[in-house]
Scaffold this motif. Sequence first.
Motif, PDB file in Angstrom:
ATOM      1  N   ASN A  59       0.823  -1.216   0.000  1.00  0.00           N
ATOM      2  CA  ASN A  59       0.000   0.000   0.000  1.00  0.00           C
ATOM      3  C   ASN A  59       0.853   1.260   0.000  1.00  0.00           C
ATOM      4  O   ASN A  59       0.465   2.278  -0.565  1.00  0.00           O
ATOM      5  N   SER A  60       1.984   1.200   0.638  1.00  0.00           N
ATOM      6  CA  SER A  60       2.868   2.361   0.721  1.00  0.00           C
ATOM      7  C   SER A  60       4.300   1.919   0.419  1.00  0.00           C
ATOM      8  O   SER A  60       5.073   1.660   1.341  1.00  0.00           O
ATOM      9  N   PRO A  61       4.655   1.813  -0.872  1.00  0.00           N
ATOM     10  CA  PRO A  61       6.014   1.359  -1.188  1.00  0.00           C
ATOM     11  C   PRO A  61       7.045   2.411  -0.794  1.00  0.00           C
ATOM     12  O   PRO A  61       7.000   3.542  -1.243  1.00  0.00           O
ATOM     13  N   SER A  62       7.922   2.039   0.099  1.00  0.00           N
ATOM     14  CA  SER A  62       9.005   2.940   0.496  1.00  0.00           C
ATOM     15  C   SER A  62      10.274   2.113   0.632  1.00  0.00           C
ATOM     16  O   SER A  62      10.225   0.897   0.791  1.00  0.00           O
ATOM     17  N   LEU A  63      11.368   2.768   0.582  1.00  0.00           N
ATOM     18  CA  LEU A  63      12.666   2.107   0.641  1.00  0.00           C
ATOM     19  C   LEU A  63      13.549   2.805   1.655  1.00  0.00           C
ATOM     20  O   LEU A  63      13.433   4.009   1.869  1.00  0.00           O
ATOM     21  N   SER A  64      14.428   2.038   2.227  1.00  0.00           N
ATOM     22  CA  SER A  64      15.535   2.616   2.986  1.00  0.00           C
ATOM     23  C   SER A  64      16.713   1.679   2.782  1.00  0.00           C
ATOM     24  O   SER A  64      16.556   0.471   2.615  1.00  0.00           O
ATOM     25  N   MET A  65      17.897   2.263   2.755  1.00  0.00           N
ATOM     26  CA  MET A  65      19.110   1.484   2.531  1.00  0.00           C
ATOM     27  C   MET A  65      20.304   2.267   3.016  1.00  0.00           C
ATOM     28  O   MET A  65      20.212   3.460   3.297  1.00  0.00           O
ATOM     29  N   ARG A  66      21.399   1.583   3.083  1.00  0.00           N
ATOM     30  CA  ARG A  66      22.664   2.210   3.440  1.00  0.00           C
ATOM     31  C   ARG A  66      23.642   1.947   2.293  1.00  0.00           C
ATOM     32  O   ARG A  66      23.857   0.816   1.909  1.00  0.00           O
ATOM     33  N   ASP A 120      23.165   6.933   4.702  1.00  0.00           N
ATOM     34  CA  ASP A 120      21.864   6.341   4.991  1.00  0.00           C
ATOM     35  C   ASP A 120      20.823   7.025   4.115  1.00  0.00           C
ATOM     36  O   ASP A 120      20.709   8.250   4.120  1.00  0.00           O
ATOM     37  N   ILE A 121      20.076   6.215   3.385  1.00  0.00           N
ATOM     38  CA  ILE A 121      19.098   6.742   2.432  1.00  0.00           C
ATOM     39  C   ILE A 121      17.708   6.300   2.854  1.00  0.00           C
ATOM     40  O   ILE A 121      17.478   5.128   3.152  1.00  0.00           O
ATOM     41  N   SER A 122      16.792   7.268   2.852  1.00  0.00           N
ATOM     42  CA  SER A 122      15.404   6.972   3.181  1.00  0.00           C
ATOM     43  C   SER A 122      14.505   7.686   2.177  1.00  0.00           C
ATOM     44  O   SER A 122      14.670   8.875   1.912  1.00  0.00           O
ATOM     45  N   PHE A 123      13.556   6.936   1.633  1.00  0.00           N
ATOM     46  CA  PHE A 123      12.606   7.488   0.677  1.00  0.00           C
ATOM     47  C   PHE A 123      11.266   7.775   1.341  1.00  0.00           C
ATOM     48  O   PHE A 123      10.252   7.889   0.673  1.00  0.00           O
TER      49      PHE A 123
END
Length: 179
Positions: A59-66, A120-123
């Motif tokens: 329902n809420s596609p989000s990403l986070s990664m390093r 650190d990446i957050s969408f």
Amino acid sequence: MSKGEGKRNNKKCLAYVAAFVVFQTAIITVFALTVMKIKSPKVRFGSVSVDNFSTGNTNSPSLSMRLVTQFAVKNTNFGHFKYDNSTVTILYGGSPVGEAFIPRGRAKARQTRRFNVTVDISFAQLSGNPHLTNDINSGFLTLTSQARLSGKVQLMKVIKKNKSGNMRGIIDIACRLHI
């Protein structure tokens, strides 16, 4: 010794001095055009690896990664380059999604300084972006990186010149998501 011989010796001496001055001028000119020419350092990312990759729900596609990458400052000058604190910014579609601190440092003369940088990446703020959803579904995510290192190049502890190295690059991430 006759008077004519003294004049000839003086002319010879004057010719030697003139030849020496011309030779020294040529050496100084070559030195000034090659060694003393101060260039901007080159700033680059090396290989990039992705750690801690996580996704949201359907329902809420989000990403986070390093992102862990090797950062390189290549100094091609004959003097060292001292740079100030800076940041690396990672952008998606022109919007910042991650930032990393680069501490001040020094790249020695004609050498490359390498060190690791973790971003650190957050969408999370872009979760409603339809382009992000399309990119996630396609399996490819394109990010842009940018950084600017400002500092001084110092030659022979006498000549100091402000220079800055700029970096802009594209990072393509292939991701297969099973949401």
